[in-house]
Design a protein around this motif. Structure first.
Motif, mmCIF file in Angstrom:
data_model
loop_
_atom_site.group_PDB
_atom_site.id
_atom_site.type_symbol
_atom_site.label_atom_id
_atom_site.label_comp_id
_atom_site.label_asym_id
_atom_site.label_seq_id
_atom_site.Cartn_x
_atom_site.Cartn_y
_atom_site.Cartn_z
ATOM 1 N N ALA A 169 34.058 52.551 35.933
ATOM 2 C CA ALA A 169 34.450 51.964 37.444
ATOM 3 C C ALA A 169 33.550 50.790 37.538
ATOM 4 C CB ALA A 169 32.972 52.686 38.617
ATOM 5 N N LEU A 170 32.365 50.229 37.104
ATOM 6 C CA LEU A 170 31.910 49.258 36.677
ATOM 7 C C LEU A 170 33.778 47.983 34.943
ATOM 8 C CD1 LEU A 170 30.440 46.504 36.946
ATOM 9 C CD2 LEU A 170 28.744 47.486 34.770
ATOM 10 N N ARG A 171 33.607 49.060 34.302
ATOM 11 C CA ARG A 171 34.783 48.199 33.622
ATOM 12 C C ARG A 171 35.980 47.949 34.329
ATOM 13 N NH1 ARG A 171 34.302 49.894 27.722
ATOM 14 N NH2 ARG A 171 36.291 48.634 27.343
ATOM 15 N N ALA A 172 36.701 49.218 35.208
ATOM 16 C CA ALA A 172 37.730 48.724 35.725
ATOM 17 C C ALA A 172 37.752 47.245 37.257
ATOM 18 C CB ALA A 172 38.107 49.700 36.346
ATOM 19 N N LEU A 173 36.908 47.458 37.720
ATOM 20 C CA LEU A 173 36.286 46.999 38.508
ATOM 21 C C LEU A 173 36.418 45.257 38.014
ATOM 22 C CD1 LEU A 173 33.935 47.731 41.697
ATOM 23 C CD2 LEU A 173 36.146 46.636 41.672
ATOM 24 N N THR A 174 35.422 44.749 36.576
ATOM 25 C CA THR A 174 35.590 43.517 36.124
ATOM 26 C C THR A 174 36.772 43.243 35.782
ATOM 27 O OG1 THR A 174 33.655 44.502 35.119
ATOM 28 C CG2 THR A 174 34.669 42.484 33.544
ATOM 29 N N ALA A 175 37.577 44.225 35.365
ATOM 30 C CA ALA A 175 38.888 43.708 34.030
ATOM 31 C C ALA A 175 40.070 43.434 35.645
ATOM 32 C CB ALA A 175 39.525 44.949 34.118
ATOM 33 N N LEU A 176 39.604 43.898 36.665
ATOM 34 C CA LEU A 176 41.065 44.223 38.289
ATOM 35 C C LEU A 176 40.519 42.555 38.711
ATOM 36 C CD1 LEU A 176 42.541 45.815 40.142
ATOM 37 C CD2 LEU A 176 40.907 46.218 41.061
ATOM 38 N N LEU A 177 39.050 41.934 39.056
ATOM 39 C CA LEU A 177 38.071 40.898 39.376
ATOM 40 C C LEU A 177 39.013 39.918 38.442
ATOM 41 C CD1 LEU A 177 35.050 42.185 41.381
ATOM 42 C CD2 LEU A 177 37.599 41.754 42.939
ATOM 43 N N VAL A 178 38.174 39.818 37.351
ATOM 44 C CA VAL A 178 39.028 38.865 36.403
ATOM 45 C C VAL A 178 40.044 38.431 36.079
ATOM 46 C CG1 VAL A 178 38.054 37.470 34.044
ATOM 47 C CG2 VAL A 178 36.575 39.172 35.095
ATOM 48 N N GLY A 179 41.180 39.220 35.745
ATOM 49 C CA GLY A 179 42.516 39.249 35.772
ATOM 50 C C GLY A 179 43.477 38.182 37.065
ATOM 51 N N PHE A 180 42.700 39.207 37.763
ATOM 52 C CA PHE A 180 43.126 38.366 39.402
ATOM 53 C C PHE A 180 42.720 36.476 39.624
ATOM 54 C CE2 PHE A 180 44.605 42.481 41.083
ATOM 55 C CZ PHE A 180 45.813 42.089 40.806
ATOM 56 N N ALA A 181 41.240 36.848 39.390
ATOM 57 C CA ALA A 181 40.855 35.609 39.282
ATOM 58 C C ALA A 181 41.373 34.223 38.387
ATOM 59 C CB ALA A 181 39.108 35.512 39.229
ATOM 60 N N VAL A 182 41.003 35.144 36.808
ATOM 61 C CA VAL A 182 41.952 34.046 35.919
ATOM 62 C C VAL A 182 43.333 33.590 36.370
ATOM 63 C CG1 VAL A 182 42.124 33.589 33.748
ATOM 64 C CG2 VAL A 182 39.932 34.403 33.588
ATOM 65 N N SER A 183 43.704 34.383 36.909
ATOM 66 C CA SER A 183 46.031 34.160 36.755
ATOM 67 C C SER A 183 45.767 33.664 37.971
ATOM 68 C CB SER A 183 45.900 35.565 36.847
ATOM 69 O OG SER A 183 45.980 36.318 37.686
ATOM 70 N N MET A 184 44.644 33.286 39.384
ATOM 71 C CA MET A 184 45.184 32.893 40.522
ATOM 72 C C MET A 184 44.443 31.702 39.937
ATOM 73 S SD MET A 184 43.975 35.333 42.758
ATOM 74 C CE MET A 184 44.688 34.454 44.465
ATOM 75 N N VAL A 185 43.779 31.256 39.176
ATOM 76 C CA VAL A 185 43.314 29.874 38.786
ATOM 77 C C VAL A 185 44.335 29.303 37.630
ATOM 78 C CG1 VAL A 185 41.413 28.372 37.972
ATOM 79 C CG2 VAL A 185 40.914 30.334 39.026
ATOM 80 N N VAL A 186 44.756 29.801 36.871
ATOM 81 C CA VAL A 186 45.778 29.624 35.721
ATOM 82 C C VAL A 186 47.119 28.923 37.053
ATOM 83 C CG1 VAL A 186 47.247 29.801 33.965
ATOM 84 C CG2 VAL A 186 44.956 30.360 34.200
ATOM 85 N N ALA A 187 47.756 30.056 38.040
ATOM 86 C CA ALA A 187 48.763 29.571 38.783
ATOM 87 C C ALA A 187 48.712 28.505 39.500
ATOM 88 C CB ALA A 187 48.336 31.064 39.711
#
Length: 309
Positions: A169-187
């Motif tokens: 669960a922690l692994r999935a949440l980390t991937a989900l939150l970091v993935g969206f956060a980084v992609s939105m900042v770059v966008a």
């Protein structure tokens, strides 16, 4: 059918063979004494109907074969054997409905890894979606949905909730939150760059966008579609029908919502940014809820199948 290849310590081989022989739905049993070198032991191979595979794997793990030896599972695409046909007929239920929980956990664990490739796909999908929302181009939006890898961590979270696996669960949440956060900042940075070169403009974002305005205007249909997509995606993973995942990917509005929120934020269009964020959260909630309930329903169904005479 599934093919099992086991490495067993010599003193446990007889117990393993007896377990396989008494398991309904197994066939083609072969034992190679002393064939294994690392770890040392015997090699035991057999075929098992998919609907009987999960119970057999669970019992092998209870015997500690995964720790003292090895358990490898492969899907058999073609098996021309009357014994295999009989094994499938004898096993309770249908193979297409069977869930291999260990296989599902392993698959979602891999898909939930915060890797360079995962982040790269998230960035590319979000930037494609950013172009789609500004140009009001539905084709680009669909393309971005198909490229986005975010369903993997969502499926991992659902699996972790059902299997009570906090590390997954922690692994999935980390991937989900970091993935969206980084992609939105770059966008956001991508939007500034596209504006500087004259390819994006505030007028385009504020214009009527009949093809993409739904992205920042969430409603109950958004939630309903997310729920249906969550069910379809979960069934696709558990039944090994991966082709349906493409349809799931282009049914939900997670990546386009993240992209629209980022572009709107870069132009200080906070109404659109908030609406897109609501769309993103609503879609994620619907998928996680539906995926978790689907897995719980499948778990209950197979528990009932096993207890049936």
């Amino acid at each position: 059918m599934l093919h099992l290849r086991l490495i067993t310590p010599a003193d446990t081989t007889d117990d393993v063979v007896r377990l396989i022989e008494k398991t309904v739905g197994t066939t083609h049993l072969a034992v190679l004494p002393g064939a294994a070198r690392n770890p040392a032991g015997d090699v035991v191979m057999c075929d098992v109907a998919r609907e009987a595979g999960d119970e057999l794997l669970a019992q092998l793990r209870e015997m500690g074969i995964d720790e003292s030896g090895s358990i490898a599972v492969e899907n058999i695409d073609l098996s021309l054997s009357r014994r295999a046909d009989k094994a499938e007929d004898d096993a309770p239920g249908e193979g297409a409905d069977a869930v291999l929980w260990d296989q599902l956990t392993e698959a979602t664990h891999e898909e939930s890894t915060l890797s360079f490739t995962y982040v790269a796909f998230m960035l590319i999908a979000t930037m494609i979606a950013a172009c789609g929302v500004v140009l009001d181009n539905a084709i680009l939006i669909v393309g971005a949905m198909a490229v986005g890898p975010d369903f993997g961590p969502v499926a991992g979270l659902c699996t972790a909730l059902v299997r009570r696996a906090p590390r997954l669960a922690l692994r999935a949440l980390t991937a989900l939150l970091v993935g969206f956060a980084v992609s939105m900042v770059v966008a956001v940075g991508f939007s500034y760059f596209m504006d500087a070169v004259g390819l994006f403009s505030r007028a385009q974002l504020e214009a009527d966008r009949p093809n993409t305005s739904f992205i920042f205007n969430p409603d109950w249909f958004s939630f309903v579609v997310a729920v249906l997509a969550g069910i379809a995606g979960t069934l696709s993973l558990t039944s090994a029908k991966s082709g349906a995942l493409v349809g799931v990917a282009i049914s939900v509005t997670t990546v386009p919502a993240a992209a629209n929120a980022a572009v709107a934020f870069s132009y200080s269009e906070y109404r659109q940014a908030w609406g897109s964020t609501e769309q993103l959260l609503l879609n994620l909630l619907g998928i996680v809820l539906a995926g978790t309930l689907t897995l719980l329903a499948q778990k209950a169904f197979w528990a009932r199948q096993r207890s049936a005479p």
